[in-house]
Scaffold this active site. Sequence first.
Site, PDB file in Angstrom:
ATOM      1  N   CYS A  44       0.824  -1.213   0.000  1.00  0.00           N
ATOM      2  CA  CYS A  44       0.000   0.000   0.000  1.00  0.00           C
ATOM      3  C   CYS A  44       0.852   1.255   0.000  1.00  0.00           C
ATOM      4  CB  CYS A  44      -0.937  -0.002   1.206  1.00  0.00           C
ATOM      5  SG  CYS A  44      -1.997   1.463   1.281  1.00  0.00           S
ATOM      6  N   CYS A  49      -1.678   1.613  -3.106  1.00  0.00           N
ATOM      7  CA  CYS A  49      -2.746   2.602  -3.046  1.00  0.00           C
ATOM      8  C   CYS A  49      -2.259   4.019  -2.780  1.00  0.00           C
ATOM      9  CB  CYS A  49      -3.792   2.192  -2.012  1.00  0.00           C
ATOM     10  SG  CYS A  49      -3.134   1.515  -0.482  1.00  0.00           S
ATOM     11  N   LYS A  52      -0.373   5.383  -5.949  1.00  0.00           N
ATOM     12  CA  LYS A  52      -1.355   5.409  -7.039  1.00  0.00           C
ATOM     13  C   LYS A  52      -2.352   6.542  -6.853  1.00  0.00           C
ATOM     14  CE  LYS A  52      -4.194   2.028  -7.180  1.00  0.00           C
ATOM     15  NZ  LYS A  52      -4.656   0.644  -7.280  1.00  0.00           N
ATOM     16  N   TYR A 179     -10.134  -3.228 -10.412  1.00  0.00           N
ATOM     17  CA  TYR A 179      -9.891  -1.854 -10.003  1.00  0.00           C
ATOM     18  C   TYR A 179      -8.524  -1.349 -10.456  1.00  0.00           C
ATOM     19  CZ  TYR A 179      -6.979  -3.449  -6.062  1.00  0.00           C
ATOM     20  OH  TYR A 179      -5.989  -3.999  -5.298  1.00  0.00           O
ATOM     21  N   GLU A 183      -8.196   1.952 -12.770  1.00  0.00           N
ATOM     22  CA  GLU A 183      -7.516   3.116 -12.192  1.00  0.00           C
ATOM     23  C   GLU A 183      -6.352   3.560 -13.059  1.00  0.00           C
ATOM     24  OE1 GLU A 183      -8.573   2.433  -7.460  1.00  0.00           O
ATOM     25  OE2 GLU A 183      -6.693   1.650  -8.260  1.00  0.00           O
ATOM     26  N   HIS A 438     -27.030  21.821   1.460  1.00  0.00           N
ATOM     27  CA  HIS A 438     -27.187  22.354   0.107  1.00  0.00           C
ATOM     28  C   HIS A 438     -26.264  23.557  -0.125  1.00  0.00           C
ATOM     29  CE1 HIS A 438     -29.315  23.182  -3.624  1.00  0.00           C
ATOM     30  NE2 HIS A 438     -29.365  24.449  -3.264  1.00  0.00           N
ATOM     31  N   GLU A 443     -25.994  15.636  -0.881  1.00  0.00           N
ATOM     32  CA  GLU A 443     -27.382  15.804  -0.437  1.00  0.00           C
ATOM     33  C   GLU A 443     -28.335  14.885  -1.181  1.00  0.00           C
ATOM     34  OE1 GLU A 443     -29.450  19.505  -1.510  1.00  0.00           O
ATOM     35  OE2 GLU A 443     -27.772  19.959  -2.844  1.00  0.00           O
TER      36      GLU A 443
END
Length: 449
Positions: A44, A49, A52, A179, A183, A438, A443
């Site tokens: 990682c 990750c 990346k 993935y 990616e 908002h 939302e």
Amino acid sequence: MSETYDYDLVVIGAGSGGVRAARVSAAHGARVAIAEEYRVGGTCVIRGCVPKKLLVYGAHFAEDLQDARRFGWEVGESRFDWPTLRDNVLGEVERLEGLYSDMLERNEVEILAQRATVTGPNEVTLADGTKVSAGTILIATGAHPMVPDVPGAEHGITSNEMFHLDSIPRRAVIVGGGYIANEFAGILHEFSCHVTIVNRGDRILRHYDEQIRDRLLTISLMKGIDFKFNAPIEKIEKQEDGSLRIHLAGQDPIAADLLLWAVGRLPNTGGLGLEAVGVELGKNGAILVDEDNQSSVASIYAIGDVTDRVQLTPVAIREGHAFAETVFGGKPTRVDYENIPSAVFSHPPIAGVGMTEGQARDRVGEYKTYVADFRPMKNVLAGRNERALYKLIVDEETEKVLGIHMIGPDAPEILQAAAIAVKAGLTKAQFDETIALHPTMSEELVLMR
């Protein structure tokens, strides 16, 4: 804990899970050593990750610079310099590696910078021949990228090497539909590389909700990324000019300057000596463990990708912590694998937690879906046609929210908070009772009717 052994615990593998297990065990008073043959930090931090995600940030500036003009910014001629990004990312990796090492040393964990193999239920042998005894051995060696057995496979690279490229290729073929494939496809595309994803199956991201993954496929095609489905690789030929000719079953060959294998990852158990001491291995060499991470040998445990349960860094960390609490903390702890959130840092990103619509159909029978399909405000002003898609899967009888799935800007950042609601078993009515914040994209999660 006993003075009979050199250490109470020896951890093999200094990735995120192993480091957490070592640190927490030491905090409970255990005498701990951790063996690592490469670099502290694991996949990682070093080649996964973290670097990346930094490349994802760098790639996204390609679109941000275009969009800025619509927001009144006068953006002059821009030029991307790959070596600058590459070297800065590698510099950050080196900094993080130092932090991990410092953390272990502060917690009085001894770092054994060598390869270690298991030579007995309570014995580890280092590469220099030194034998070390331990009351408990924890295997946290992770996994490595798979390379298929096809002629010319050696001409391709894996995700490990992607962070060290000399230059960005003009044409890239990425084999796989998961993935990692999606990616890196997004990253390379934003760096002006023509990308083709080649998949032996008929879909991408098969573990994600069908409607969400179909939206990513549509957007990726609109961006100019090509896809070849049902196209197993037959062979790869290297040409005189250094380019590659990639032969597919039933389709025309593809010319490329780079071939990336992204076809899965295999547990790192080869050559560890596990079977010789009685540790039972399963599919692809994964260590079989029980709910307490204990293997078939009572003194040997395993966590993380080497067990091939859920190959996610936060899961390995949680397993490492649970192991330390159980074995050395006097607090039996088990990991709950239900409703684990996950993300794909594609362009745009995907995130999901809980049941997909297909899983709800199989498990609960009667369910309802609520969908918000909209163009984010920023995309509207930027003149970008990409639409976000948010989806709630709800048990029709109990109104409990079984799953949340989304694709759109910042989807992973939004989902982390929403995952708490799914984990807590909140209902659709409770979502509806929450006042919207908002104007935000998030939302939409409380406005679906």
